[in-house]
Design an enzyme around this catalytic site. Sequence first.
Site, short mmCIF file in Angstrom:
data_model
loop_
_atom_site.label_atom_id
_atom_site.label_comp_id
_atom_site.label_asym_id
_atom_site.label_seq_id
_atom_site.Cartn_x
_atom_site.Cartn_y
_atom_site.Cartn_z
N GLY A 137 0.83 -1.21 0.00
CA GLY A 137 0.00 0.00 0.00
C GLY A 137 0.86 1.25 0.00
O GLY A 137 2.02 1.23 0.40
N CYS A 138 0.28 2.34 -0.43
CA CYS A 138 1.08 3.55 -0.63
C CYS A 138 1.63 4.10 0.69
O CYS A 138 2.81 4.46 0.77
CB CYS A 138 0.30 4.62 -1.39
SG CYS A 138 -1.31 5.02 -0.69
#
Lengths: 328, 328, 328, 328
Positions: C139-140
């Site tokens: 995930g970012c």
Amino acid sequence: MVGASGYAGGDLLRIVAGHPHLELAVATGHAQAGSTIGSVHPHVRSFRDVVLAKTEPAALAGVDLVFLALPHGQSAAVAAQLPESVKVVDLGADFRLKDAAAWSRYYPGEHAGTWTYGLPELPGQRELIAAASRVASTGCYAVSTTLALAPLIAAGVADPEDVVVVAASGTTGAGRAAKQHLLASEVIGSLSPYKVGAHQHVPEIKQATGARTLSFTPVLAPMPRGILATVTARPTGDADPAEVLRAAYADEPFVHVLPPGEWPRTSATFGSNAAHLQATIDVDSGRIVVVSAIDNLGKGAAAQAVQNANLMLGLPETAGLAVDGVAP
Amino acid sequence: MVGASGYAGGDLLRIVAGHPHLELAVATGHAQAGSTIGSVHPHVRSFRDVVLAKTEPAALAGVDLVFLALPHGQSAAVAAQLPESVKVVDLGADFRLKDAAAWSRYYPGEHAGTWTYGLPELPGQRELIAAASRVASTGCYAVSTTLALAPLIAAGVADPEDVVVVAASGTTGAGRAAKQHLLASEVIGSLSPYKVGAHQHVPEIKQATGARTLSFTPVLAPMPRGILATVTARPTGDADPAEVLRAAYADEPFVHVLPPGEWPRTSATFGSNAAHLQATIDVDSGRIVVVSAIDNLGKGAAAQAVQNANLMLGLPETAGLAVDGVAP
Amino acid sequence: MVGASGYAGGDLLRIVAGHPHLELAVATGHAQAGSTIGSVHPHVRSFRDVVLAKTEPAALAGVDLVFLALPHGQSAAVAAQLPESVKVVDLGADFRLKDAAAWSRYYPGEHAGTWTYGLPELPGQRELIAAASRVASTGCYAVSTTLALAPLIAAGVADPEDVVVVAASGTTGAGRAAKQHLLASEVIGSLSPYKVGAHQHVPEIKQATGARTLSFTPVLAPMPRGILATVTARPTGDADPAEVLRAAYADEPFVHVLPPGEWPRTSATFGSNAAHLQATIDVDSGRIVVVSAIDNLGKGAAAQAVQNANLMLGLPETAGLAVDGVAP
Amino acid sequence: MVGASGYAGGDLLRIVAGHPHLELAVATGHAQAGSTIGSVHPHVRSFRDVVLAKTEPAALAGVDLVFLALPHGQSAAVAAQLPESVKVVDLGADFRLKDAAAWSRYYPGEHAGTWTYGLPELPGQRELIAAASRVASTGCYAVSTTLALAPLIAAGVADPEDVVVVAASGTTGAGRAAKQHLLASEVIGSLSPYKVGAHQHVPEIKQATGARTLSFTPVLAPMPRGILATVTARPTGDADPAEVLRAAYADEPFVHVLPPGEWPRTSATFGSNAAHLQATIDVDSGRIVVVSAIDNLGKGAAAQAVQNANLMLGLPETAGLAVDGVAP
């Protein structure tokens, strides 16, 4: 590359770094000579340890091609010191105008001369560029207006008299020098016109488009990149201007007349060499309205310069250049 | 106040909260009825615990004046239920046009009628507004264009034929409904035109300015508030358009023709009822170029509506209204 | 590619278009099935006439690798229908967590399982990814925090207890669905925190970094792309955290610990797969402070997914990926 | 008013113009002396023809109160020349610190002394300010952090050791001097930290909050105004931090602890003297997390200074000050 510390220079470095056939020989700066590219352009990691040299002709003499990304008026002096064997693409205004009087109206100093005009999408121009050793790349406002208007005037579809253009540009078009009116605090949340009534790019636009009188109003927009030009002219017939543009650019890799109903937005061209166009007839006034979008550092400066260099060096015209924007 | 949950409604609430003579009787919303103003407009702390009511005529019957801040086409139904004794200022388009055919060209539904046009700076209009019980406030694009152009046409200085306007607006002009093309991700860093060639505000602008044909191109700009309109027309004489405007607005508290050499920027009008203007003659085309800046929610909507309400209620015209923008 | 109509999907398309070894077999959308890519993503001119298909396993069965760019919770159903012979990179959260209980705390539906974690820069992970047929991309927020913190905890330099992270993200991180709080009018000019005190990415970050307790506060920033994470932890020794990071990433093509004195800015990573890091010891508190910058759609989503795909397909890890950001 | 040409000076002028009890006697500038306020601050139409004077004590001697809005370190010299009968509010850092050594660690020049600290919301401070003739207004970062933290430490709810703050500010906080890193081109679309690990406001924040060690990381955000501070500390008990704050500010006109579930956004405080707060306990780490939002030019500078002046002059504390932000 000369003048590598500005915004156009930074984008040139980024494009050269990803270009399959170009190699950076030397990059020069003025106040920034001695600094690494990494410190001047933190986004260009590929050349992060390369040190900017001073702008000296000796350092440039051995290269195949030089990009000049200098403030307007400074290219001529450097160009004069380069041997004819070195090809040159100038991103500045120095060699764009044919008319010395027009130069003198807007710029200090003498007119330096006229080079091959670097807009490959003009009819016949691609071949001239390929054969030239000196090319004057088109200015960013001129690219956005010329792509929208030149085919319509050439086809006799738009009246060259009384053309009206309002074009808004992102802030990188104003350069990297620290000026108060370009501070983020002043620009964010604001639109402001400048040089209203007398802009130095008018002669270039008239020369490139064939317009005979031109009202051109530039606007500073709160974004770093992008030009949106709204170009209006009176029609001289019943032709659909969108179709004329679509035919003119059918084979162009970087100029896209959008499908009917879709209008350009600058973000779609961000970081690319693309120009997006759309046109219609205004129902109330009957005027032709063309809107064009480019990245002022892309098709408006660095990417266009590389497109010209590709042609001059006999490389594939699209090498190293993005047609797809980085969006959103 | 009807329609308090949108952006114009929020700005109206803010202005009313600081107004020395107005008091909020009731605020209604549609989908948001039942919510507190604090949750719908977190910036309006003054009314943070006030609950939005449903839009019901009974609740409005006892008040002195009603602001209608509804989507275009929804004002007529509400207005029809209000007694004549209740004064009404409509921020929507429903009652602006004299020409029913023009309404039908751009809006669904029947033309609802014509109210007194709410732009006090037009000659004679201030008195009409003061005497009216129903006023249709001017649209945001129409304010910015009309202030720039109407005095020039009225004075015979600008040709009403072939007027060309390009106007860029901040995003609040497009309303608060959640639409993909208005997402921050789509808008930030981008300029995009819309409704090119046929915009619904053209009839209103022609009616208010006296223009006979008008090319009007609106552009969405990456900022929340502000309109910058570039208005060009052919001159019909030698008059200096800036001087004509300066004379026309010499006594106006909210319209400022800037000193020579200074051009408007939208940020300077942010949050205020001010309009800033400047004009010149384009050296190449000879066209008149006027640039005007307003806050589309201020002079373009909520503040202008309060200015009209002040006149209708016999209050000082400037009461509760800012002439100074919040900048930067 | 499944889920091509969102922002991560759009960036994947752009990267695939410029990738020397990947070819787009099919792109699917949900609500947008039947539309051209040009109308959904105007910046992706390379695939402008490609029509988005419906998401049907049959259409995907013949391809070498599938990217899943779907909302969290929707990948498992699609993945279940793909044969083992088709490699899959999931950009969603479905298969990242080892701990089913952690999944259930933050997401609806059952935990779908655990795939190879797609962060090649973690020790030993590159080889696992290369050998995997199913990879869950990071995930970012987890990328930006993990790159900053994992080497420090692994080296025993940072205390895994009481880690505090504040990370601000551009709006594309919130997706492309039209929601009022993501409108440009709401976001421009504003910073706002969200999911304070309980964010769904906390378990992933703890799993990837080795942190044992973590205060993580995300902030929405007025820009389309970019994450800036400020990561602080108590030191467990005298080591210079910047040197530890520099050593950890010395051979990494996409992770750059900046020279002393230079701090990351998100714009320098725009459009690229780069992560920029810098670290110091806070003089007052003695805490380690690491700041990392990435493009949330680049190293935080699409570019990282391509990096994983390159490894899984035996391609050069950097193929088709930019190390240089598009700035300004 | 001394130092009227900067951003805080501009906002002071705007507030004074709308203040029912204050009148502008003289406004001085440095480089801008001789210019009209209209040309320096185009948004301040009320004083558009007032000419900025040179900063000379004689011109200031007859006024009731002087605002000093000068760069840090320049207030002491001016203040020394003002008679005791003239009240002074200093917006700079010169007289905030009690500890001369802390001053010397971060600022050049000698410590000038200590004035009454201008944050009326601290217990007992309102009365001290009302009685003082010299007041040092609080710095913008200190306001946002102190309002969030001081009541929690004072109530024994938050541990004064190991406080961690990450605060992002709009660009006006960095002043109006033209610097390259503050250009719109550099700032728009980017977040960047600065002075990481050693910021000059740490001693002020510790003095005002009672924190004993503090990790403070400031971030530059792409917006002109606003500070969002995320303040975390370890709890020393089971009290609900939001309730403690709510009780502390129950009677404060400008400090708003939002209803449960609503979190501050900077835009809601734009142009006002308001501070918005919310707090919770992080579920993973157990840390207290408080988020505060202010306008750095409002409650962080100009509006706060007027609040102090109101107290010193015996005026209503809220006179001329907005509690409602201008949003969106």
